[in-house]
Write a protein that holds these residues in place. Structure first.
Motif, short mmCIF file in Angstrom:
data_model
loop_
_atom_site.label_atom_id
_atom_site.label_comp_id
_atom_site.label_asym_id
_atom_site.label_seq_id
_atom_site.Cartn_x
_atom_site.Cartn_y
_atom_site.Cartn_z
N ASN A 62 0.83 -1.20 0.00
CA ASN A 62 0.00 0.00 0.00
C ASN A 62 0.87 1.26 0.00
N GLN A 63 0.79 2.05 -1.08
CA GLN A 63 1.59 3.26 -1.21
C GLN A 63 0.76 4.53 -1.08
N GLN A 64 -0.56 4.40 -0.98
CA GLN A 64 -1.41 5.58 -0.89
C GLN A 64 -1.48 6.04 0.56
N VAL A 65 -1.33 7.35 0.77
CA VAL A 65 -1.34 7.84 2.14
C VAL A 65 -2.75 8.12 2.65
N PHE A 66 -3.65 8.54 1.76
CA PHE A 66 -5.03 8.77 2.17
C PHE A 66 -5.86 7.56 1.76
N ASN A 67 -6.14 6.69 2.70
CA ASN A 67 -6.94 5.50 2.45
C ASN A 67 -7.80 5.24 3.67
N ARG A 68 -8.63 4.21 3.62
CA ARG A 68 -9.59 3.98 4.71
C ARG A 68 -8.91 3.72 6.04
N TYR A 69 -7.68 3.17 6.01
CA TYR A 69 -7.00 2.83 7.25
C TYR A 69 -6.33 4.05 7.88
N SER A 70 -5.65 4.86 7.07
CA SER A 70 -5.04 6.07 7.62
C SER A 70 -6.12 7.03 8.11
N LEU A 71 -7.26 7.10 7.41
CA LEU A 71 -8.34 7.98 7.84
C LEU A 71 -9.04 7.43 9.08
N ALA A 72 -9.09 6.09 9.19
CA ALA A 72 -9.63 5.50 10.42
C ALA A 72 -8.73 5.82 11.60
N GLY A 73 -7.40 5.79 11.38
CA GLY A 73 -6.47 6.19 12.42
C GLY A 73 -6.66 7.64 12.81
N LEU A 74 -6.90 8.51 11.82
CA LEU A 74 -7.20 9.92 12.09
C LEU A 74 -8.43 10.02 12.98
N GLY A 75 -9.46 9.24 12.66
CA GLY A 75 -10.67 9.27 13.47
C GLY A 75 -10.42 8.85 14.90
N ALA A 76 -9.55 7.87 15.10
CA ALA A 76 -9.24 7.39 16.45
C ALA A 76 -8.55 8.48 17.27
N THR A 77 -7.59 9.19 16.68
CA THR A 77 -6.91 10.25 17.43
C THR A 77 -7.80 11.48 17.59
N LEU A 78 -8.72 11.69 16.64
CA LEU A 78 -9.70 12.78 16.78
C LEU A 78 -10.52 12.58 18.04
N ILE A 79 -11.03 11.36 18.22
CA ILE A 79 -11.86 11.07 19.39
C ILE A 79 -11.00 10.96 20.65
N GLY A 80 -9.88 10.25 20.53
CA GLY A 80 -9.09 9.94 21.71
C GLY A 80 -8.37 11.12 22.33
N ASN A 81 -7.88 12.04 21.52
CA ASN A 81 -7.12 13.17 22.05
C ASN A 81 -7.65 14.50 21.56
N GLY A 82 -8.06 14.56 20.29
CA GLY A 82 -8.53 15.83 19.74
C GLY A 82 -9.76 16.35 20.46
N ILE A 83 -10.84 15.56 20.42
CA ILE A 83 -12.05 15.95 21.14
C ILE A 83 -11.89 15.66 22.62
N GLY A 84 -11.31 14.49 22.92
CA GLY A 84 -11.21 14.05 24.31
C GLY A 84 -10.50 15.04 25.22
N ARG A 85 -9.54 15.78 24.73
CA ARG A 85 -8.79 16.74 25.54
C ARG A 85 -9.20 18.17 25.27
N PHE A 86 -9.24 18.54 24.00
CA PHE A 86 -9.25 19.96 23.66
C PHE A 86 -10.63 20.62 23.76
N ALA A 87 -11.70 19.85 23.60
CA ALA A 87 -13.02 20.45 23.73
C ALA A 87 -13.22 20.98 25.15
N TYR A 88 -12.72 20.24 26.13
CA TYR A 88 -12.88 20.70 27.51
C TYR A 88 -12.10 21.99 27.76
N ILE A 89 -10.94 22.12 27.14
CA ILE A 89 -10.15 23.34 27.30
C ILE A 89 -10.92 24.55 26.80
N ALA A 90 -11.59 24.39 25.65
CA ALA A 90 -12.39 25.48 25.10
C ALA A 90 -13.60 25.78 25.97
N LEU A 91 -14.13 24.75 26.64
CA LEU A 91 -15.31 24.91 27.49
C LEU A 91 -14.98 25.52 28.85
#
Length: 404
Positions: A3-32
């Motif tokens: 697999n040589q493509q950087v934007f694929n279902r797996y890399s985007l799924a990994g993005l989703g995991a970090t979005l929930i795990g640290n992006g929203i999980g940490r930073f939304a509270y800081i803004a609130l």
């Protein structure tokens, strides 16, 4: 064909995991946080300790993986962590609940976030060739920045309606992300889970051990370096500098924008100039960004500060993950990355609580900015003196063959 493509279902799924795990999980509270204090949901001390509760949750998340991977596949654990993280936000929307309720939910959010950050990136990186793995890591960790960007734009809009709607909005975003990435984690095999459990550090050379120790210390210090911006930035702008809440939201959004592009930039740097060299530069730039508010409180300086720290907060995480991979190899990557995350969590949890305790007594947040900037320079020096790990050949069959 690997697999040589950087934007694929797996890399985007990994993005989703970090979005929930640290992006929203940490930073939304800081803004609130300022709105929660001003609306009387919590006093200043309670709000600070709730922010630190998430950091403490990260400490428990890392050892929990060692127990859970003996019984469940990595894909199942990632899905469960996504659901738990999503429902913690929906649960926080209950107004006038006992303070223990919010502590429990914020701690659970930290545990789930640690699981997502530890488990998802190594699995996705393993599916791709060495030539693009730094960029793949960059895509995965850009989810942290996307969460910060959402928290700086969507949260202020929702707060104007009500604080309850802000909690619910973040929960809905997390649930939608979980739904969209659900099937990607179904492909993860029990063999991958077994590798996490059975891998051992016994066969590492002395050079590898020295490199891992230096990375561990540098990454632990990095946890201290980013805390003032990620715990108090909006509060600093709104209450210490007496700027409008909207301005605080915009400056936090600039942090989020930087955090969204930072891992992508770090990935390109790592593949082109080498991971170690790129990591040293990243720590130095991050240190400069943290120190900038001490020098100037002009809005432009604050924007540059938020942007720099935003770029190199997830950017350094991405590079540390790949540098760890280069130092220990694929089989030990998940276990070593879990150890790094555990050290990071301990450092940010202990120092985060200390900062939460000291913050109400300080006349200015500048003390915290100065201390963190110095710590980040030490991280840069430690990576600079670390022995260069031997880049291991790409294991046959490790890259997933897909049509993405």
């Amino acid at each position: 064909m690997q697999n040589q493509q950087v934007f694929n279902r797996y890399s985007l799924a990994g993005l989703g995991a970090t979005l929930i795990g640290n992006g929203i999980g940490r930073f939304a509270y800081i803004a609130l946080m300022p709105a929660l204090i001003q609306a009387g949901w919590f006093d200043e001390s309670q709000a600070s300790y709730l922010g630190a509760a998430t950091l403490i949750g990260y400490i428990f998340g890392a050892p929990a993986i060692g127990l859970l991977t003996k019984r469940f596949s990595i894909g199942v654990l990632i899905k469960a962590a996504m659901l738990v993280s999503s429902f913690t936000y929906l649960g926080c929307a209950i107004e006038n609940a006992p303070i223990a309720w919010y502590y429990m939910l914020r701690t659970l959010a930290g545990i789930a976030g640690a699981m997502l950050i530890i488990l998802a990136p190594p699995i996705v990186v393993r599916m791709h060739t060495p030539a693009i793995r730094a960029r793949i890591s960059g895509i995965i960790f850009s989810g942290i920045g996307l969460g910060a960007l959402l928290s700086g734009t969507l949260v202020p809009l929702l707060i104007y309606h009500s604080i309850v709607s802000a909690w619910l909005g973040m929960g809905v975003v997390a649930l939608i992300t979980t739904f969209l990435t659900w099937n990607a984690w179904s492909t993860q095999s029990e063999q991958q889970a077994a590798g996490v459990v059975n891998a051992s550090f016994a066969n590492l050379s002395n050079v590898q051990r020295i490199t891992v120790i230096l990375i561990l210390i540098a990454y632990s210090l990095d946890a201290i370096g980013y805390l003032p911006h990620t715990m108090f930035w909006v509060d600093y702008v709104v209450r210490e500098l007496e700027m409008p809440f909207f301005t605080g939201g915009l400056l936090w959004a600039s942090f989020g924008f930087g955090a969204m592009i930072g891992p992508l930039l770090a990935g390109v740097m790592g593949d082109k100039f080498g991971v170690r060299r790129s990591l040293v530069v990243s720590f130095m730039c991050k240190s400069a960004g943290v120190a900038l508010p001490v020098i100037s409180q002009h809005p432009t300086a604050l924007f540059v500060s938020a942007l720099l720290v935003g770029i190199f907060t997830p950017g350094t995480v991405s590079l540390v993950s790949i540098y760890t991979l280069e130092s220990v190899g694929y089989e030990l990557h998940t276990k070593a990355w879990g150890m790094m995350t555990m050290a990071f969590a301990l450092s940010q949890g202990i120092v985060g609580y200390l900062m939460a305790y000291l913050a109400p007594t300080l006349s200015s947040y500048n003390v915290l900015f100065s201390t963190s900037a110095g710590v980040l320079m030490i991280s840069a020096c430690l990576i600079a003196i670390s022995p260069t790990p031997i880049r291991e050949p790409f294991p046959e069959g490790d890259a997933l063959q897909t049509k993405d």
